[in-house]
Design an enzyme around this catalytic site. Structure first.
Site, PDB file in Angstrom:
ATOM      1  N   HIS A 199      26.250  47.060  46.561  1.00 49.39           N
ATOM      2  CA  HIS A 199      26.967  45.913  46.341  1.00 49.39           C
ATOM      3  C   HIS A 199      26.092  44.693  45.942  1.00 49.39           C
ATOM      4  O   HIS A 199      26.643  43.980  45.353  1.00 49.39           O
ATOM      5  CB  HIS A 199      27.591  45.652  47.726  1.00 49.39           C
ATOM      6  CG  HIS A 199      29.089  46.425  47.626  1.00 49.39           C
ATOM      7  ND1 HIS A 199      29.310  47.505  48.634  1.00 49.39           N
ATOM      8  CD2 HIS A 199      30.091  46.341  46.993  1.00 49.39           C
ATOM      9  CE1 HIS A 199      30.372  48.030  48.329  1.00 49.39           C
ATOM     10  NE2 HIS A 199      30.912  47.648  47.426  1.00 49.39           N
ATOM     11  N   ARG A 306      36.901  41.106  44.938  1.00 43.07           N
ATOM     12  CA  ARG A 306      36.254  41.616  46.135  1.00 43.07           C
ATOM     13  C   ARG A 306      36.051  40.384  47.193  1.00 43.07           C
ATOM     14  O   ARG A 306      35.462  39.312  46.862  1.00 43.07           O
ATOM     15  CB  ARG A 306      34.857  42.239  46.055  1.00 43.07           C
ATOM     16  CG  ARG A 306      34.658  43.453  45.266  1.00 43.07           C
ATOM     17  CD  ARG A 306      33.409  43.818  44.771  1.00 43.07           C
ATOM     18  NE  ARG A 306      33.185  45.204  44.472  1.00 43.07           N
ATOM     19  CZ  ARG A 306      33.023  45.493  43.218  1.00 43.07           C
ATOM     20  NH1 ARG A 306      33.038  44.665  42.392  1.00 43.07           N
ATOM     21  NH2 ARG A 306      32.952  46.759  43.012  1.00 43.07           N
ATOM     22  N   ARG A 342      41.769  42.347  47.086  1.00 40.96           N
ATOM     23  CA  ARG A 342      41.426  43.295  47.950  1.00 40.96           C
ATOM     24  C   ARG A 342      41.351  42.926  49.182  1.00 40.96           C
ATOM     25  O   ARG A 342      40.467  41.881  49.297  1.00 40.96           O
ATOM     26  CB  ARG A 342      40.266  44.071  47.459  1.00 40.96           C
ATOM     27  CG  ARG A 342      40.192  45.570  48.438  1.00 40.96           C
ATOM     28  CD  ARG A 342      38.861  46.197  47.637  1.00 40.96           C
ATOM     29  NE  ARG A 342      37.675  45.589  47.787  1.00 40.96           N
ATOM     30  CZ  ARG A 342      36.574  46.109  47.233  1.00 40.96           C
ATOM     31  NH1 ARG A 342      36.562  47.362  46.637  1.00 40.96           N
ATOM     32  NH2 ARG A 342      35.329  45.781  47.599  1.00 40.96           N
ATOM     33  N   GLU A 442      39.491  56.033  46.251  1.00 37.70           N
ATOM     34  CA  GLU A 442      37.913  56.068  46.472  1.00 37.70           C
ATOM     35  C   GLU A 442      37.337  57.535  47.367  1.00 37.70           C
ATOM     36  O   GLU A 442      36.216  57.248  47.507  1.00 37.70           O
ATOM     37  CB  GLU A 442      37.372  54.776  46.768  1.00 37.70           C
ATOM     38  CG  GLU A 442      37.948  53.979  47.837  1.00 37.70           C
ATOM     39  CD  GLU A 442      37.396  52.644  47.912  1.00 37.70           C
ATOM     40  OE1 GLU A 442      36.293  52.422  46.926  1.00 37.70           O
ATOM     41  OE2 GLU A 442      37.755  51.810  48.807  1.00 37.70           O
ATOM     42  N   ASN A 465      32.884  54.263  42.429  1.00 39.33           N
ATOM     43  CA  ASN A 465      31.573  53.750  43.149  1.00 39.33           C
ATOM     44  C   ASN A 465      31.596  54.823  44.373  1.00 39.33           C
ATOM     45  O   ASN A 465      30.408  55.312  44.741  1.00 39.33           O
ATOM     46  CB  ASN A 465      31.356  52.390  43.472  1.00 39.33           C
ATOM     47  CG  ASN A 465      31.556  51.405  42.264  1.00 39.33           C
ATOM     48  OD1 ASN A 465      31.343  51.822  41.181  1.00 39.33           O
ATOM     49  ND2 ASN A 465      31.615  50.209  42.335  1.00 39.33           N
ATOM     50  N   ASP A 466      32.650  54.735  45.162  1.00 39.56           N
ATOM     51  CA  ASP A 466      32.653  55.292  46.174  1.00 39.56           C
ATOM     52  C   ASP A 466      33.222  56.637  45.971  1.00 39.56           C
ATOM     53  O   ASP A 466      32.628  57.702  46.685  1.00 39.56           O
ATOM     54  CB  ASP A 466      33.773  54.731  47.227  1.00 39.56           C
ATOM     55  CG  ASP A 466      32.769  53.606  47.885  1.00 39.56           C
ATOM     56  OD1 ASP A 466      31.860  53.773  48.457  1.00 39.56           O
ATOM     57  OD2 ASP A 466      33.427  52.212  47.900  1.00 39.56           O
ATOM     58  N   ARG A 476      25.519  56.117  47.816  1.00 40.57           N
ATOM     59  CA  ARG A 476      25.511  55.323  46.660  1.00 40.57           C
ATOM     60  C   ARG A 476      24.243  54.281  46.747  1.00 40.57           C
ATOM     61  O   ARG A 476      23.850  53.663  45.483  1.00 40.57           O
ATOM     62  CB  ARG A 476      26.654  54.602  46.560  1.00 40.57           C
ATOM     63  CG  ARG A 476      27.120  53.433  47.191  1.00 40.57           C
ATOM     64  CD  ARG A 476      28.594  53.091  47.334  1.00 40.57           C
ATOM     65  NE  ARG A 476      28.720  51.604  46.504  1.00 40.57           N
ATOM     66  CZ  ARG A 476      29.746  51.135  46.424  1.00 40.57           C
ATOM     67  NH1 ARG A 476      30.889  51.784  46.840  1.00 40.57           N
ATOM     68  NH2 ARG A 476      29.727  49.876  45.640  1.00 40.57           N
ATOM     69  N   CYS A 513      38.524  50.802  38.702  1.00 42.91           N
ATOM     70  CA  CYS A 513      37.618  49.488  38.982  1.00 42.91           C
ATOM     71  C   CYS A 513      36.265  49.635  39.292  1.00 42.91           C
ATOM     72  O   CYS A 513      35.351  48.699  39.761  1.00 42.91           O
ATOM     73  CB  CYS A 513      38.294  48.422  39.655  1.00 42.91           C
ATOM     74  SG  CYS A 513      38.512  48.920  41.477  1.00 42.91           S
TER      75      CYS A 513
HETATM   76  C1  PEP Z   1      34.655  51.372  44.153  1.00 44.21           C
HETATM   77  O1  PEP Z   1      34.109  51.943  45.315  1.00 44.21           O
HETATM   78  O2  PEP Z   1      34.390  51.906  42.989  1.00 44.21           O
HETATM   79  C2  PEP Z   1      34.812  49.903  44.190  1.00 44.21           C
HETATM   80  C3  PEP Z   1      35.117  49.290  43.122  1.00 44.21           C
HETATM   81  O3  PEP Z   1      34.803  49.124  45.386  1.00 44.21           O
HETATM   82  P1  PEP Z   1      33.528  48.601  45.831  1.00 44.21           P
HETATM   83  O4  PEP Z   1      32.278  48.918  44.936  1.00 44.21           O
HETATM   84  O5  PEP Z   1      33.532  47.293  46.273  1.00 44.21           O
HETATM   85  O6  PEP Z   1      33.050  49.607  47.132  1.00 44.21           O
HETATM   86 MG    MG Z   2      34.693  51.032  46.953  1.00 48.40          MG
END
Ligand code: PEP
Ligand code: MG
Length: 593
Positions: A199, A306, A342, A442, A465-466, A476, A513
């Protein structure tokens, strides 16, 4: 990391995490969790030790007063009152006298004694099941941390004291450190650990601060003041670059800026493919400061806001009113364009040092995170829901729940949403009663029950991402296994396809996203896979819009078909690269370098 030596320059290789070029002096920022030492203080030095404690109390009080004034100015009197509670702790004679008594009786150093006494209070109060007392525990924790920093001589980034802009070199940078970064003063970020989807890095991209991560021992190879060249596109860092290297990079800077100008031009044109197929391009934002770029780069709205930043910046839970002021400002700034807010996704690599997160978790990404936290601390969740609902009276707002694993979580969250609506009705406050609610997809369990979730959701947003980390069991933020974090793994691509197909069968739209959406290699593939919208970092919008306008939907679909048939991730990657270079080749081939 590999080195190459020419004169006394060293080239270090890491993971390219946030694009951009930077040149300037370094600042080494070592910020290990402070351990509180314990040692005997000779008897004749004990008065001095008490004096040191009194001095630290004094400077901490001054600091809190200054913070209070700043917060009152920026967020209002109500938000600032939290610091009054901190002052009360600092002036609590019982705490102070008990610390001094502990020191006199044991002869141990004062930070150890203060830590012991404060922990005693925190443990005793923490066992009392009362919301008011719980908040006092948070205050004691915050004040303890602040005072401990003073006693241990810990300095944060200390940006205010820098005589010039610098490149921050650190073991690890937390999202709250990044939230405090001043983009004018921080030229780039380099870290020993980290990955593209941590993040802190996502925030750096949004701040447009170039970053190279996963550099293992960069904090040992670089000294404060060394001149560095950072290439955030390729993940390269040159320490003490020679004149020839500097000239080469100067040329590269010119080329990059020419290519950027070509991409930027696409923002003046419609977001349609060659065959007139339309995609929605939306922005991922961390706060109000990203909205300028969002509109400059012609986003159709915000696909992911976020909200954690708001909480991390203050290290406190902002009230309903405090959040409402911020959300309303953002909704109004978008002038009718939609914004998907979110709900709080704390936990994982975004934890707060409060009594609500008392212990470090073994597996924070699989722990007390996001919706799990919100459903348990429903009063905080409802504060946020009411704030979002109130902001919905001023524009087009949608609500997005993070880390949904099962239908029951959506049902519970929606129940709290209904309660929040009723509470606002009782207060006679306006909101959009038919506000749309969606879920992040996710976690694999959500992806494979998408038909069930569709009964309770107006839209979905895939968080790759998750999703990638949970599907492939690859943390990650762990640079040691960053090579295993593969967006092009067939399991990931098939899952995205499955979600899109099943959601569409139920008539529900799907956005994506995660960072994949802003990656020029993947964006055409995602378009071909049938996503309805991509939501990405505002700085990536020009290039993705350029690619969108260059491709045809039919070709993107053919690419998706070919890629989904492929079992070898390396071949997939080559296909995507070839497709990308076919689209941008003319821009790059004009390259005068
Ligand atoms: C994701 O997990 O792809 C996402 C957009 O949320 P974050 O990166 O804030 O966990
Ligand atoms: Mg996420």
């Amino acid at each position: 990391m590999h080195d190459s030596q020419a004169s006394n320059e060293i080239v270090l290789q890491g993971i390219a995490a946030s694009p951009g070029l930077a040149y300037g002096p370094s600042f080494i920022f070592l910020q290990k969790e402070f351990e509180v030492p314990r040692f005997d203080v000779p008897e004749d030095e004990r008065d001095g030790e008490v004096q040191r404690f009194e001095n630290a109390l004094l400077t901490t009080r001054t600091e809190i007063n200054e913070l209070r004034a700043q917060v009152a100015d920026k967020l209002g009197e109500e938000e600032a009152q939290i610091f009054d509670a901190h002052m009360l702790v600092l002036e609590d004679r019982a705490l102070i006298e008990e610390t001094i008594r502990e020191h006199k009786e044991t002869g141990f150093n004062i930070e150890h004694c203060f830590n012991t006494v404060a922990r005693r209070y925190i443990d005793a109060f923490g066992r009392i099941d009362d919301e008011y007392i719980k908040e006092r525990v948070t205050d004691i924790r915050d004040v303890t941390r602040r005072l401990m920093q003073k006693l241990l001589g810990y300095r944060g980034l200390g940006i205010d004291q820098w005589d010039q802009a610098r490149i921050v070199v650190s073991e690890y940078i937390s999202p709250s450190d990044t939230a405090a970064l001043d983009r004018e003063r921080v030229l780039a970020m380099l870290t020993n650990g980290g990955s593209r989807t941590s993040h802190a890095v996502i925030m750096a991209r949004s701040l447009q601060v170039p970053a190279v991560v996963g550099m293992h021992d960069v904090t040992e190879r670089v000294k404060t003041g060394d001149m560095l060249f950072v290439d955030g596109y390729e993940g390269l860092v040159v320490v003490n670059p020679s004149e020839a290297t500097r000239l080469r990079y100067q040329k590269m800077r010119e080329t990059r800026s020419r290519v950027r100008a070509v991409f930027q031009q696409a923002c003046e044109e419609e977001a349609v493919c060659q065959d007139k197929h339309r995609f929605h391009l939306l922005a991922n934002v961390e706060g109000e400061e990203d909205l300028g770029e969002t509109s400059r780069n012609a986003a159709e709205g915000v696909g992911l806001y976020r909200t954690e930043n708001l909480f991390l910046k203050q290290e406190q839970f902002p009230s309903e009113e405090g959040q409402f002021v911020v959300y309303k400002k953002m909704v109004e700034a978008l002038e009718g364009k939609p914004i998907t807010i979110r709900t709080l996704d704390l936990g994982g690599d975004k934890s707060l040092a409060t009594c609500l997160f008392p212990e470090k978790e073994e597996n924070p990404f699989m722990g007390f995170r996001a919706i799990r936290f919100c459903l348990e601390y429903s009063h905080l969740f409802k504060d946020q829901l009411r704030a979002i609902l109130r902001a919905s009276a001023f524009g087009k707002v949608k609500i997005l729940y993070p880390m949904i694993c099962c239908v029951n979580e959506v049902i519970q969250a929606n129940r709290f949403l209904e309660e929040a609506k009723n509470e606002l009705r009782e207060r006679g406050l306006d909101f959009d009663a038919s506000i749309e609610v969606g879920s992040m997809i996710e976690v694999p369990s959500a992806a494979y029950t998408i038909d069930l979730l569709a009964e309770h959701c107006a839209f979905f947003s895939i968080g790759t991402n998750d999703l990638i980390q949970y599907m492939l069991a690859v943390d990650r933020v762990n640079d040691r296994i960053a090579h295993l974090y593969q967006p092009n793994h067939p399991a990931v691509l098939r899952t995205i396809r499955h979600v899109v197909d099943q959601a569409h069968k139920k008539g529900v739209e799907v956005a994506l996203c995660g960072e994949m959406a802003g990656d020029p290699l993947y964006a055409p593939l995602l378009m071909g896979m049938g996503l309805d919208a991509l939501s990405l970092s505002p700085s990536s919008l020009p290039e993705i819009r350029y690619l969108l306008r260059k491709t045809s939907f039919k070709e993107a679909q053919a690419l998706a078909k070919r890629v989904l048939e492929e079992s070898n991730a390396k071949i997939t990657f080559d296909l995507l690269r070839r497709y990308y270079f076919d689209l941008v080749g003319d821009v790059l081939s004009d390259d005068p370098s």
